[in-house]
Write an enzyme that holds these catalytic residues in place. Structure first.
Site, mmCIF file in Angstrom:
data_model
loop_
_atom_site.group_PDB
_atom_site.id
_atom_site.type_symbol
_atom_site.label_atom_id
_atom_site.label_comp_id
_atom_site.label_asym_id
_atom_site.label_seq_id
_atom_site.Cartn_x
_atom_site.Cartn_y
_atom_site.Cartn_z
ATOM 1 N N ASP A 110 0.802 -1.230 0.000
ATOM 2 C CA ASP A 110 0.000 0.000 0.000
ATOM 3 C C ASP A 110 0.834 1.277 0.000
ATOM 4 O O ASP A 110 0.385 2.310 0.475
ATOM 5 C CB ASP A 110 -0.963 -0.008 1.185
ATOM 6 C CG ASP A 110 -0.256 -0.234 2.511
ATOM 7 O OD1 ASP A 110 0.980 -0.355 2.516
ATOM 8 O OD2 ASP A 110 -0.943 -0.288 3.544
ATOM 9 N N LYS A 163 5.178 1.426 15.703
ATOM 10 C CA LYS A 163 4.121 2.284 16.253
ATOM 11 C C LYS A 163 4.467 2.793 17.657
ATOM 12 O O LYS A 163 3.778 2.472 18.647
ATOM 13 C CB LYS A 163 2.779 1.536 16.278
ATOM 14 C CG LYS A 163 2.451 0.762 15.015
ATOM 15 C CD LYS A 163 1.498 1.481 14.098
ATOM 16 C CE LYS A 163 1.564 1.027 12.647
ATOM 17 N NZ LYS A 163 1.288 -0.343 12.301
ATOM 18 N N ASP A 220 2.018 6.056 2.493
ATOM 19 C CA ASP A 220 1.228 4.845 2.668
ATOM 20 C C ASP A 220 -0.198 5.234 2.300
ATOM 21 O O ASP A 220 -0.805 6.070 2.966
ATOM 22 C CB ASP A 220 1.305 4.397 4.136
ATOM 23 C CG ASP A 220 0.479 3.148 4.414
ATOM 24 O OD1 ASP A 220 -0.573 2.962 3.765
ATOM 25 O OD2 ASP A 220 0.867 2.367 5.290
HETATM 26 N N1 GDD Z 1 0.058 -11.772 3.310
HETATM 27 C C1 GDD Z 1 -0.211 -11.000 4.355
HETATM 28 N N2 GDD Z 1 -0.692 -11.602 5.498
HETATM 29 N N3 GDD Z 1 -0.021 -9.669 4.285
HETATM 30 C C2 GDD Z 1 -0.315 -8.916 5.368
HETATM 31 C C3 GDD Z 1 -0.834 -9.466 6.573
HETATM 32 C C4 GDD Z 1 -1.019 -10.903 6.622
HETATM 33 O O1 GDD Z 1 -1.450 -11.484 7.624
HETATM 34 N N4 GDD Z 1 -1.038 -8.436 7.444
HETATM 35 C C5 GDD Z 1 -0.672 -7.305 6.810
HETATM 36 N N5 GDD Z 1 -0.248 -7.580 5.552
HETATM 37 C C6 GDD Z 1 0.256 -6.631 4.541
HETATM 38 C C7 GDD Z 1 -0.647 -5.443 4.252
HETATM 39 O O2 GDD Z 1 -1.492 -5.702 3.148
HETATM 40 C C8 GDD Z 1 0.359 -4.358 3.883
HETATM 41 O O3 GDD Z 1 0.741 -4.420 2.528
HETATM 42 C C9 GDD Z 1 1.578 -4.708 4.724
HETATM 43 O O4 GDD Z 1 1.435 -6.073 5.084
HETATM 44 C C10 GDD Z 1 1.699 -3.837 5.973
HETATM 45 O O5 GDD Z 1 0.501 -3.922 6.705
HETATM 46 P P1 GDD Z 1 -0.318 -2.608 7.113
HETATM 47 O O6 GDD Z 1 -1.520 -3.068 7.854
HETATM 48 O O7 GDD Z 1 -0.516 -1.701 5.951
HETATM 49 O O8 GDD Z 1 0.694 -1.989 8.164
HETATM 50 P P2 GDD Z 1 0.909 -0.460 8.574
HETATM 51 O O9 GDD Z 1 0.688 0.441 7.424
HETATM 52 O O10 GDD Z 1 0.115 -0.202 9.805
HETATM 53 O O11 GDD Z 1 2.479 -0.465 8.994
HETATM 54 C C11 GDD Z 1 3.462 -1.023 8.127
HETATM 55 O O12 GDD Z 1 3.765 -0.132 7.077
HETATM 56 C C12 GDD Z 1 4.391 1.116 7.480
HETATM 57 C C13 GDD Z 1 4.701 1.897 6.213
HETATM 58 O O13 GDD Z 1 3.541 2.189 5.537
HETATM 59 C C14 GDD Z 1 4.730 -1.350 8.942
HETATM 60 O O14 GDD Z 1 5.593 -2.066 8.114
HETATM 61 C C15 GDD Z 1 5.410 -0.073 9.445
HETATM 62 O O15 GDD Z 1 6.642 -0.391 10.076
HETATM 63 C C16 GDD Z 1 5.688 0.851 8.263
HETATM 64 O O16 GDD Z 1 6.256 2.087 8.733
HETATM 65 MG MG MG Z 2 -0.073 0.284 5.519
#
Ligand code: GDD
Ligand code: MG
Length: 365
Positions: A110, A163, A220
């Site tokens: 994303d 976080k 993001d």
């Molecule tokens: N296959 C799979 N299975 N993918 C997953 C799962 C799962 O169980 N859970 C989450 N994802 C994927 C999401 O689709 C996304 O592409 C990515 O892993 C990160 O998950 P998000 O839910 O978008 O996390 P976030 O935005 O709160 O935080 C993450 O992204 C930030 C940057 O945008 C973390 O990686 C942070 O450290 C980072 O700063």
């Molecule tokens: Mg995200």
């Protein structure tokens, strides 16, 4: 080269769009989000892309099949029977990721930026340790994973805090990594595992994780407000690098630039469009329409004299005459907004017909 894109999660923060479309297929600047990433990977010579999914791969398989030949990449779907988090899917795809001993890319699905894969691979090879995280600076680091450096080293990471509740720094994980296959040995099989909470802290403890500074924009785009901001950043970057992909600012209806319109869309008379507008496939815009900072997804229709700002109009939705939408309004698939209706920050679920004003931000089901 190989890559894995984390495509799971239910995309709940991008509802109501993700009620009818998997998040990676939602069009960002007229192209499924994930295609921006697959194209950038293919451009640096990646030949195998694993999509780590935990639901509805059928639609994605169908949509992405045609790009395999077009881009010359093999797209593997790795389906989890239960969500395995952000590290578990790497272990599940070990056969592909570890098939030769070379390092592989990992991406959150994303995020948007000018993907620096070539430079990342060079940097990773040069330091020789287990992992590299791409980092960027943000104003509000608490929503992200924050990186703290070793005081006397230019890139080695000292702490990784996902976080953080208290301020520890403003350089964050941009969601792009390059990892050696040895990282796979650190992940347990068949157990949900977080790369941010479990794997990275372990690699950091061994002094094996480095940061690579991202240049240019980053966002993001996994929630509507950020999706709109990310679109502005992306269009501004295009205006500098590939202005031919945008409508010429000399068109009489373009106002303030950064306007992208699919060639199949129809625009009425006396419209004022821009800045930061994306108009998708088959969209029909009436006369005297005002659009700014918005995305109109394929098949949507905007009737005469409507006024739309900071809004995502979902697929096949219709906005009535003299309607006014603003303040991060999101229409799901096939929504109808009546004539002269005002929507202020409304999130409208698919197939709804709105006949009364939505004066304060609300979810309409
Ligand atoms: N296959 C799979 N299975 N993918 C997953 C799962 C799962 O169980 N859970 C989450 N994802 C994927 C999401 O689709 C996304 O592409 C990515 O892993 C990160 O998950 P998000 O839910 O978008 O996390 P976030 O935005 O709160 O935080 C993450 O992204 C930030 C940057 O945008 C973390 O990686 C942070 O450290 C980072 O700063
Ligand atoms: Mg995200």
């Amino acid at each position: 080269m190989k890559a894995l894109i984390l495509v799971g999660g239910f995309g709940t923060r991008l509802r109501p769009l993700t009620l009818t479309m998997p998040k990676p297929l939602v069009e960002f600047a007229n192209k499924p989000m994930i295609l921006h990433q697959i194209e950038a990977l293919a451009a640096v010579g990646v030949t195998d892309v694993v999509l780590a999914v935990n639901y509805r791969p059928e639609i994605m398989e169908r949509v992405l099949k045609e790009y395999e030949t077009k881009l010359g990449v093999k797209i593997h779907f790795s389906l989890e029977s239960e969500p395995l988090g952000t590290a578990g899917p790497l272990k599940l795809a070990e056969d592909i990721l570890a098939k030769d001993d070379s390092p592989f890319f990992v991406l959150n699905s994303d995020i948007t930026c000018d993907f620096p894969f070539k430079q990342l691979a060079e940097f990773h090879k040069a330091h020789g340790d287990e992992g590299t995280i791409v980092v960027t600076k943000v104003e509000e680091p608490s929503k992200y994973g924050v990186i703290v450096h070793k005081p006397n080293h230019p890139s080695r990471i000292d702490r990784f805090v996902e976080k953080p509740v208290e301020f520890v720094g403003n350089r964050i994980n941009a969601g792009l990594y390059m990892l050696n296959t040895s990282v796979l040995d650190r992940i347990e099989k068949n157990r949900p595992t977080s790369i941010e909470q479990e794997t990275f802290p372990a690699v950091v403890r061994d002094g094996q994780l480095h940061s690579f500074d991202l240049e240019g924009f980053w966002m993001d785009v996994g929630q509507p407000k950020d999706f709109l901001t990310g679109t502005c950043l992306y269009l501004s970057s295009l205006a500098k690098k590939s202005p031919e992909l945008l409508v010429s600012p000399s068109e009489p209806y373009v106002y303030g630039g950064n306007v992208m319109i699919d060639e199949t869309a129809k625009i009425g008379k006396n419209c004022r469009i821009g800045p930061n507008v994306v108009i998708g496939k088959g969209v029909v815009i009436g006369d005297g329409v005002r659009l700014q900072r918005c995305t109109l997804l394929p098949g949507s229709k905007v009737k005469d004299h409507a006024w739309i700002k900071s809004t995502i109009v979902g697929w096949n939705s219709t906005v009535g005459k003299w309607a006014r939408l603003e303040n991060v309004t999101v229409l799901g698939d096939d929504v109808t907004i009546g004539d002269e209706i005002y929507v202020n920050g409304g999130s409208i679920l698919p197939h709804k017909s709105i006949k009364a004003n939505v004066d304060v931000p609300a979810i309409i089901m």
